[in-house]
Design a protein around this motif. Structure first.
Motif, mmCIF file in Angstrom:
data_model
loop_
_atom_site.group_PDB
_atom_site.id
_atom_site.type_symbol
_atom_site.label_atom_id
_atom_site.label_comp_id
_atom_site.label_asym_id
_atom_site.label_seq_id
_atom_site.Cartn_x
_atom_site.Cartn_y
_atom_site.Cartn_z
ATOM 1 N N TYR A 194 0.855 -1.188 0.000
ATOM 2 C CA TYR A 194 0.000 0.000 0.000
ATOM 3 C C TYR A 194 0.889 1.236 0.000
ATOM 4 C CZ TYR A 194 -3.731 3.193 1.443
ATOM 5 O OH TYR A 194 -4.638 4.230 1.504
ATOM 6 N N PRO A 195 0.918 2.030 -1.082
ATOM 7 C CA PRO A 195 1.905 3.099 -1.238
ATOM 8 C C PRO A 195 2.009 4.088 -0.076
ATOM 9 C CG PRO A 195 0.832 2.705 -3.327
ATOM 10 C CD PRO A 195 0.094 1.876 -2.309
ATOM 11 N N PRO A 196 0.890 4.585 0.516
ATOM 12 C CA PRO A 196 1.050 5.586 1.579
ATOM 13 C C PRO A 196 1.846 5.102 2.792
ATOM 14 C CG PRO A 196 -1.183 5.644 0.735
ATOM 15 C CD PRO A 196 -0.528 4.433 0.131
ATOM 16 N N LEU A 197 1.947 3.772 2.985
ATOM 17 C CA LEU A 197 2.719 3.259 4.118
ATOM 18 C C LEU A 197 4.193 3.637 3.999
ATOM 19 C CD1 LEU A 197 2.319 1.582 6.717
ATOM 20 C CD2 LEU A 197 2.992 -0.435 5.404
ATOM 21 N N ALA A 198 4.625 3.960 2.785
ATOM 22 C CA ALA A 198 6.016 4.377 2.580
ATOM 23 C C ALA A 198 6.352 5.632 3.375
ATOM 24 C CB ALA A 198 6.285 4.614 1.091
ATOM 25 N N SER A 199 5.345 6.440 3.710
ATOM 26 C CA SER A 199 5.585 7.659 4.478
ATOM 27 C C SER A 199 6.118 7.357 5.874
ATOM 28 C CB SER A 199 4.303 8.488 4.587
ATOM 29 O OG SER A 199 3.292 7.769 5.277
ATOM 30 N N ALA A 200 5.890 6.143 6.371
ATOM 31 C CA ALA A 200 6.453 5.706 7.642
ATOM 32 C C ALA A 200 7.633 4.767 7.432
ATOM 33 C CB ALA A 200 5.388 5.016 8.493
ATOM 34 N N ASP A 201 7.550 3.931 6.393
ATOM 35 C CA ASP A 201 8.569 2.903 6.155
ATOM 36 C C ASP A 201 9.943 3.510 5.891
ATOM 37 O OD1 ASP A 201 9.740 0.387 5.573
ATOM 38 O OD2 ASP A 201 9.316 0.644 3.444
ATOM 39 N N PHE A 202 10.023 4.493 5.003
ATOM 40 C CA PHE A 202 11.326 5.049 4.639
ATOM 41 C C PHE A 202 11.955 5.844 5.790
ATOM 42 C CE2 PHE A 202 10.106 3.492 0.624
ATOM 43 C CZ PHE A 202 11.247 3.396 -0.161
ATOM 44 N N PRO A 203 11.215 6.740 6.464
ATOM 45 C CA PRO A 203 11.815 7.415 7.624
ATOM 46 C C PRO A 203 12.206 6.438 8.737
ATOM 47 C CG PRO A 203 9.923 8.634 6.842
ATOM 48 C CD PRO A 203 9.910 7.323 6.106
ATOM 49 N N ALA A 204 11.409 5.378 8.948
ATOM 50 C CA ALA A 204 11.749 4.392 9.985
ATOM 51 C C ALA A 204 13.069 3.708 9.648
ATOM 52 C CB ALA A 204 10.626 3.366 10.133
ATOM 53 N N TYR A 205 13.273 3.403 8.369
ATOM 54 C CA TYR A 205 14.524 2.748 7.966
ATOM 55 C C TYR A 205 15.717 3.669 8.197
ATOM 56 C CZ TYR A 205 17.877 0.109 5.162
ATOM 57 O OH TYR A 205 18.980 -0.608 4.751
ATOM 58 N N VAL A 206 15.559 4.944 7.859
ATOM 59 C CA VAL A 206 16.661 5.898 8.041
ATOM 60 C C VAL A 206 16.988 6.069 9.521
ATOM 61 C CG1 VAL A 206 17.357 8.312 7.765
ATOM 62 C CG2 VAL A 206 16.187 7.122 5.901
ATOM 63 N N LEU A 207 15.956 6.269 10.333
ATOM 64 C CA LEU A 207 16.190 6.476 11.763
ATOM 65 C C LEU A 207 16.750 5.211 12.407
ATOM 66 C CD1 LEU A 207 16.018 8.162 14.304
ATOM 67 C CD2 LEU A 207 13.597 7.568 14.492
ATOM 68 N N GLY A 208 16.178 4.053 12.050
ATOM 69 C CA GLY A 208 16.685 2.803 12.610
ATOM 70 C C GLY A 208 18.131 2.554 12.235
ATOM 71 N N ASP A 209 18.488 2.836 10.996
ATOM 72 C CA ASP A 209 19.869 2.661 10.560
ATOM 73 C C ASP A 209 20.809 3.579 11.333
ATOM 74 O OD1 ASP A 209 21.687 1.542 8.198
ATOM 75 O OD2 ASP A 209 22.157 3.670 8.445
ATOM 76 N N GLN A 210 20.378 4.813 11.574
ATOM 77 C CA GLN A 210 21.211 5.756 12.313
ATOM 78 C C GLN A 210 21.404 5.303 13.759
ATOM 79 O OE1 GLN A 210 22.767 8.380 10.801
ATOM 80 N NE2 GLN A 210 23.912 8.417 12.710
ATOM 81 N N LEU A 211 20.339 4.761 14.348
ATOM 82 C CA LEU A 211 20.449 4.269 15.724
ATOM 83 C C LEU A 211 21.400 3.072 15.811
ATOM 84 C CD1 LEU A 211 16.697 4.565 16.747
ATOM 85 C CD2 LEU A 211 18.590 5.937 17.637
ATOM 86 N N ARG A 212 21.394 2.230 14.787
ATOM 87 C CA ARG A 212 22.352 1.115 14.753
ATOM 88 C C ARG A 212 23.784 1.655 14.706
ATOM 89 N NH1 ARG A 212 21.651 -2.694 10.006
ATOM 90 N NH2 ARG A 212 22.737 -4.239 11.280
ATOM 91 N N GLN A 213 23.990 2.710 13.920
ATOM 92 C CA GLN A 213 25.325 3.290 13.845
ATOM 93 C C GLN A 213 25.726 3.912 15.179
ATOM 94 O OE1 GLN A 213 25.545 5.890 10.430
ATOM 95 N NE2 GLN A 213 24.481 4.409 9.136
#
Length: 226
Positions: A194-213
């Motif tokens: 469902y395309p609108p879910l990308a509005s949460a999916d992409f920022p979550a990936y960026v923030l999660g990746d930064q927290l891993r770093q």
């Protein structure tokens, strides 16, 4: 007029009851608040346009998947993209989100902090309880934000398997509690397609990746940080 929001919720790093996974030390849940109406319609149309453009470029039968991890790591049908192409599409997804979303709310934890407390619990139950607790915390924060904005919202959560997930969401909303309720209607389970879910999916990936770093798990990626 009272603003009504579509609230999209996605996660990063959820590994069920496996709290000792060294590659996923962070579990994060993030909500994106998108005003219903023209802004939402434009966002969805732009996401669908990107999916169609990528599908045409890759000669896919249907729309390209708009999944942050698949695009950034060029998985599945996206593996034929050049690195720079994938990064450019990723940036486009973030820009679409940024222009439509009026606010993000996120909660996260370091799973190792809970491992000792929950190790006696059955693995599946451990994962369910952890997901329920984080969703409860997240929606409490979203509820506070909606109160501050004197607004209401309809909830869309990435599906983890119905009908159990629907029951979990009902319990979470009952635990959040509110009079009058800021969450309207029945929570909807949204598939990754469902395309609108990308509005949460992409920022979550960026923030999660930064927290891993931040916990020193892997080498810093300057473009992701930017």
């Amino acid at each position: 007029m009272t603003t009504v929001f579509a609230i999209y919720v996605d996660e990063y790093g959820e590994t069920g009851g496996d709290l000792a996974n060294p590659q996923q030390p962070i579990q994060l849940h993030l909500a994106a608040l998108v005003p219903a109406g023209p802004a939402h319609a434009q966002m969805e149309a732009r996401f669908r346009h990107v999916a169609a453009q990528m599908a045409q470029q890759l000669a896919l039968q249907g729309p390209a998947p708009l999944h942050a991890v698949d695009l950034y790591q060029r998985k599945g049908p996206l593996r034929r993209l050049e690195v720079q192409e994938a990064l450019d599409w990723f940036d486009e997804m973030l820009q679409i989100s940024h222009q439509a979303v009026v606010g993000w709310v996120a909660v996260y934890l370091h799973k190792a902090d809970l491992h000792g407390q929950l190790e006696g619990m059955e693995k599946g139950e451990r994962g369910r309880r952890l997901r329920e607790a984080l969703l409860t915390l997240l929606l409490r924060e979203v509820n506070r934000k909606l109160k501050t904005l004197s607004s209401y919202g309809f909830l869309f959560v990435e599906a983890q398997g119905a009908p159990k997930e629907q029951g979990l969401l009902r319990r979470v909303l009952a635990e959040v509690g509110d009079e009058p309720g800021r969450f309207q209607g029945v929570p909807a389970l949204a598939d990754k397609s469902y395309p609108p879910l990308a509005s949460a999916d992409f920022p979550a990936y960026v923030l999660g990746d930064q927290l891993r770093q931040d916990v020193g798990l892997k080498q810093e990626r300057p473009r992701m940080k930017a």
